[in-house]
Design a protein around this motif. Sequence first.
Motif, PDB file in Angstrom:
ATOM      1  N   ASN A  33     -49.866 -10.073   4.090  1.00 30.67           N
ATOM      2  CA  ASN A  33     -50.440  -8.813   3.613  1.00 30.67           C
ATOM      3  C   ASN A  33     -49.998  -8.555   2.172  1.00 30.67           C
ATOM      4  O   ASN A  33     -49.319  -9.386   1.561  1.00 30.67           O
ATOM      5  CB  ASN A  33     -50.072  -7.659   4.552  1.00 30.67           C
ATOM      6  N   ARG A  34     -50.362  -7.432   1.641  1.00 35.36           N
ATOM      7  CA  ARG A  34     -50.036  -7.114   0.236  1.00 35.36           C
ATOM      8  C   ARG A  34     -48.545  -7.093  -0.046  1.00 35.36           C
ATOM      9  O   ARG A  34     -48.110  -7.324  -1.169  1.00 35.36           O
ATOM     10  CB  ARG A  34     -50.632  -5.764  -0.149  1.00 35.36           C
ATOM     11  N   LYS A  35     -47.758  -6.791   0.984  1.00 35.98           N
ATOM     12  CA  LYS A  35     -46.308  -6.717   0.812  1.00 35.98           C
ATOM     13  C   LYS A  35     -45.629  -8.070   1.000  1.00 35.98           C
ATOM     14  O   LYS A  35     -44.411  -8.163   0.957  1.00 35.98           O
ATOM     15  CB  LYS A  35     -45.721  -5.715   1.800  1.00 35.98           C
ATOM     16  N   GLY A  36     -46.424  -9.104   1.260  1.00 35.41           N
ATOM     17  CA  GLY A  36     -45.867 -10.432   1.453  1.00 35.41           C
ATOM     18  C   GLY A  36     -45.350 -10.673   2.859  1.00 35.41           C
ATOM     19  O   GLY A  36     -44.663 -11.659   3.113  1.00 35.41           O
ATOM     20  N   LYS A  37     -45.674  -9.782   3.780  1.00 37.24           N
ATOM     21  CA  LYS A  37     -45.241  -9.902   5.180  1.00 37.24           C
ATOM     22  C   LYS A  37     -46.399 -10.436   6.017  1.00 37.24           C
ATOM     23  O   LYS A  37     -47.563 -10.247   5.674  1.00 37.24           O
ATOM     24  CB  LYS A  37     -44.827  -8.535   5.731  1.00 37.24           C
ATOM     25  N   PRO A  38     -46.095 -11.059   7.146  1.00 34.37           N
ATOM     26  CA  PRO A  38     -47.170 -11.511   8.036  1.00 34.37           C
ATOM     27  C   PRO A  38     -47.930 -10.303   8.589  1.00 34.37           C
ATOM     28  O   PRO A  38     -47.364  -9.230   8.762  1.00 34.37           O
ATOM     29  CB  PRO A  38     -46.438 -12.225   9.175  1.00 34.37           C
ATOM     30  N   TYR A  39     -49.210 -10.493   8.847  1.00 32.16           N
ATOM     31  CA  TYR A  39     -50.003  -9.419   9.453  1.00 32.16           C
ATOM     32  C   TYR A  39     -49.505  -9.162  10.866  1.00 32.16           C
ATOM     33  O   TYR A  39     -49.018 -10.068  11.540  1.00 32.16           O
ATOM     34  CB  TYR A  39     -51.481  -9.799   9.506  1.00 32.16           C
ATOM     35  N   GLY A  40     -49.651  -7.933  11.302  1.00 30.10           N
ATOM     36  CA  GLY A  40     -49.256  -7.561  12.657  1.00 30.10           C
ATOM     37  C   GLY A  40     -50.384  -7.811  13.646  1.00 30.10           C
ATOM     38  O   GLY A  40     -51.546  -7.947  13.275  1.00 30.10           O
ATOM     39  N   THR A  41     -50.014  -7.848  14.911  1.00 25.72           N
ATOM     40  CA  THR A  41     -51.008  -8.089  15.953  1.00 25.72           C
ATOM     41  C   THR A  41     -52.033  -6.968  16.020  1.00 25.72           C
ATOM     42  O   THR A  41     -53.201  -7.221  16.312  1.00 25.72           O
ATOM     43  CB  THR A  41     -50.341  -8.277  17.332  1.00 25.72           C
ATOM     44  N   SER A  42     -51.628  -5.745  15.720  1.00 21.94           N
ATOM     45  CA  SER A  42     -52.584  -4.628  15.770  1.00 21.94           C
ATOM     46  C   SER A  42     -53.656  -4.782  14.696  1.00 21.94           C
ATOM     47  O   SER A  42     -54.826  -4.481  14.940  1.00 21.94           O
ATOM     48  CB  SER A  42     -51.875  -3.288  15.647  1.00 21.94           C
ATOM     49  N   MET A  43     -53.290  -5.270  13.525  1.00 20.96           N
ATOM     50  CA  MET A  43     -54.272  -5.497  12.463  1.00 20.96           C
ATOM     51  C   MET A  43     -55.250  -6.590  12.884  1.00 20.96           C
ATOM     52  O   MET A  43     -56.460  -6.467  12.678  1.00 20.96           O
ATOM     53  CB  MET A  43     -53.571  -5.868  11.153  1.00 20.96           C
ATOM     54  N   ILE A  44     -54.729  -7.633  13.493  1.00 22.20           N
ATOM     55  CA  ILE A  44     -55.595  -8.725  13.958  1.00 22.20           C
ATOM     56  C   ILE A  44     -56.570  -8.203  15.009  1.00 22.20           C
ATOM     57  O   ILE A  44     -57.767  -8.500  14.964  1.00 22.20           O
ATOM     58  CB  ILE A  44     -54.753  -9.891  14.494  1.00 22.20           C
ATOM     59  N   ARG A  45     -56.078  -7.404  15.946  1.00 19.82           N
ATOM     60  CA  ARG A  45     -56.960  -6.829  16.974  1.00 19.82           C
ATOM     61  C   ARG A  45     -58.013  -5.913  16.351  1.00 19.82           C
ATOM     62  O   ARG A  45     -59.180  -5.937  16.750  1.00 19.82           O
ATOM     63  CB  ARG A  45     -56.143  -6.057  18.009  1.00 19.82           C
ATOM     64  N   ASN A  46     -57.617  -5.120  15.368  1.00 22.49           N
ATOM     65  CA  ASN A  46     -58.564  -4.216  14.710  1.00 22.49           C
ATOM     66  C   ASN A  46     -59.674  -4.988  13.996  1.00 22.49           C
ATOM     67  O   ASN A  46     -60.838  -4.593  14.037  1.00 22.49           O
ATOM     68  CB  ASN A  46     -57.856  -3.286  13.730  1.00 22.49           C
ATOM     69  N   PHE A  48     -60.606  -8.090  14.787  1.00 26.05           N
ATOM     70  CA  PHE A  48     -61.359  -8.739  15.872  1.00 26.05           C
ATOM     71  C   PHE A  48     -62.359  -7.768  16.496  1.00 26.05           C
ATOM     72  O   PHE A  48     -63.496  -8.139  16.795  1.00 26.05           O
ATOM     73  CB  PHE A  48     -60.377  -9.242  16.935  1.00 26.05           C
ATOM     74  N   ASN A  49     -61.946  -6.533  16.680  1.00 30.48           N
ATOM     75  CA  ASN A  49     -62.790  -5.520  17.309  1.00 30.48           C
ATOM     76  C   ASN A  49     -63.758  -4.845  16.335  1.00 30.48           C
ATOM     77  O   ASN A  49     -64.508  -3.952  16.721  1.00 30.48           O
ATOM     78  CB  ASN A  49     -61.927  -4.457  17.994  1.00 30.48           C
ATOM     79  N   GLY A  50     -63.727  -5.258  15.065  1.00 27.40           N
ATOM     80  CA  GLY A  50     -64.669  -4.723  14.087  1.00 27.40           C
ATOM     81  C   GLY A  50     -64.273  -3.384  13.499  1.00 27.40           C
ATOM     82  O   GLY A  50     -65.087  -2.729  12.850  1.00 27.40           O
ATOM     83  N   LEU A  51     -63.035  -2.964  13.705  1.00 26.62           N
ATOM     84  CA  LEU A  51     -62.580  -1.679  13.173  1.00 26.62           C
ATOM     85  C   LEU A  51     -62.124  -1.787  11.721  1.00 26.62           C
ATOM     86  O   LEU A  51     -62.222  -0.825  10.966  1.00 26.62           O
ATOM     87  CB  LEU A  51     -61.441  -1.125  14.037  1.00 26.62           C
ATOM     88  N   ASN A  52     -61.577  -2.939  11.357  1.00 26.16           N
ATOM     89  CA  ASN A  52     -61.135  -3.192   9.987  1.00 26.16           C
ATOM     90  C   ASN A  52     -61.833  -4.450   9.479  1.00 26.16           C
ATOM     91  O   ASN A  52     -62.238  -5.297  10.263  1.00 26.16           O
ATOM     92  CB  ASN A  52     -59.625  -3.431   9.917  1.00 26.16           C
ATOM     93  N   GLU A  53     -61.911  -4.553   8.160  1.00 24.57           N
ATOM     94  CA  GLU A  53     -62.487  -5.735   7.545  1.00 24.57           C
ATOM     95  C   GLU A  53     -61.402  -6.444   6.745  1.00 24.57           C
ATOM     96  O   GLU A  53     -60.700  -5.827   5.943  1.00 24.57           O
ATOM     97  CB  GLU A  53     -63.644  -5.340   6.623  1.00 24.57           C
ATOM     98  N   ASN A  54     -61.233  -7.719   7.016  1.00 26.42           N
ATOM     99  CA  ASN A  54     -60.266  -8.532   6.284  1.00 26.42           C
ATOM    100  C   ASN A  54     -60.748  -9.974   6.374  1.00 26.42           C
ATOM    101  O   ASN A  54     -60.671 -10.593   7.432  1.00 26.42           O
ATOM    102  CB  ASN A  54     -58.872  -8.375   6.880  1.00 26.42           C
ATOM    103  N   LYS A  55     -61.255 -10.494   5.285  1.00 28.27           N
ATOM    104  CA  LYS A  55     -61.860 -11.835   5.278  1.00 28.27           C
ATOM    105  C   LYS A  55     -60.877 -12.931   5.696  1.00 28.27           C
ATOM    106  O   LYS A  55     -61.258 -13.873   6.380  1.00 28.27           O
ATOM    107  CB  LYS A  55     -62.436 -12.162   3.897  1.00 28.27           C
ATOM    108  N   LYS A  56     -59.631 -12.818   5.288  1.00 29.29           N
ATOM    109  CA  LYS A  56     -58.656 -13.858   5.624  1.00 29.29           C
ATOM    110  C   LYS A  56     -58.394 -13.898   7.126  1.00 29.29           C
ATOM    111  O   LYS A  56     -58.319 -14.971   7.726  1.00 29.29           O
ATOM    112  CB  LYS A  56     -57.362 -13.639   4.844  1.00 29.29           C
ATOM    113  N   ILE A  57     -58.263 -12.736   7.736  1.00 34.01           N
ATOM    114  CA  ILE A  57     -58.042 -12.675   9.182  1.00 34.01           C
ATOM    115  C   ILE A  57     -59.316 -13.105   9.914  1.00 34.01           C
ATOM    116  O   ILE A  57     -59.248 -13.848  10.899  1.00 34.01           O
ATOM    117  CB  ILE A  57     -57.591 -11.272   9.626  1.00 34.01           C
ATOM    118  N   GLU A  58     -60.473 -12.676   9.426  1.00 35.48           N
ATOM    119  CA  GLU A  58     -61.738 -13.084  10.043  1.00 35.48           C
ATOM    120  C   GLU A  58     -61.879 -14.600  10.011  1.00 35.48           C
ATOM    121  O   GLU A  58     -62.286 -15.220  11.006  1.00 35.48           O
ATOM    122  CB  GLU A  58     -62.914 -12.433   9.318  1.00 35.48           C
ATOM    123  N   ASN A  59     -61.521 -15.217   8.890  1.00 36.45           N
ATOM    124  CA  ASN A  59     -61.592 -16.676   8.785  1.00 36.45           C
ATOM    125  C   ASN A  59     -60.646 -17.360   9.763  1.00 36.45           C
ATOM    126  O   ASN A  59     -60.987 -18.386  10.363  1.00 36.45           O
ATOM    127  CB  ASN A  59     -61.306 -17.134   7.360  1.00 36.45           C
TER     128      ASN A  59
END
Length: 75
Positions: A33-46, A48-59
């Motif tokens: 993420n922007r802070k240099g930390k790994p993404y959290g599972t909640s962000m990945i779920r969001n 996946f469920n179409g609540l957030n947009e993030n091209k890197k996670i989508e890829n």
Amino acid sequence: MIHEEQYKKLKKVLGYHYTDRVLKILKENKVTNRKGKPYGTSMIRNVFNGLNENKKIENAILELFAQTIEKGERH
């Protein structure tokens, strides 16, 4: 952004316990993420469920989808 039709196909193949495998792909590709930390599972779920947009996670999700189909695994 993952749309409802894509979500249904992804869910059918990946099942419910996909976040750890997506995290592994993100780690292998050195995606943080922007802070240099790994993404959290909640962000990945969001994403996946179409609540957030993030091209890197989508890829990473799509990469896992392709790997899962290639191996013939379905959850």
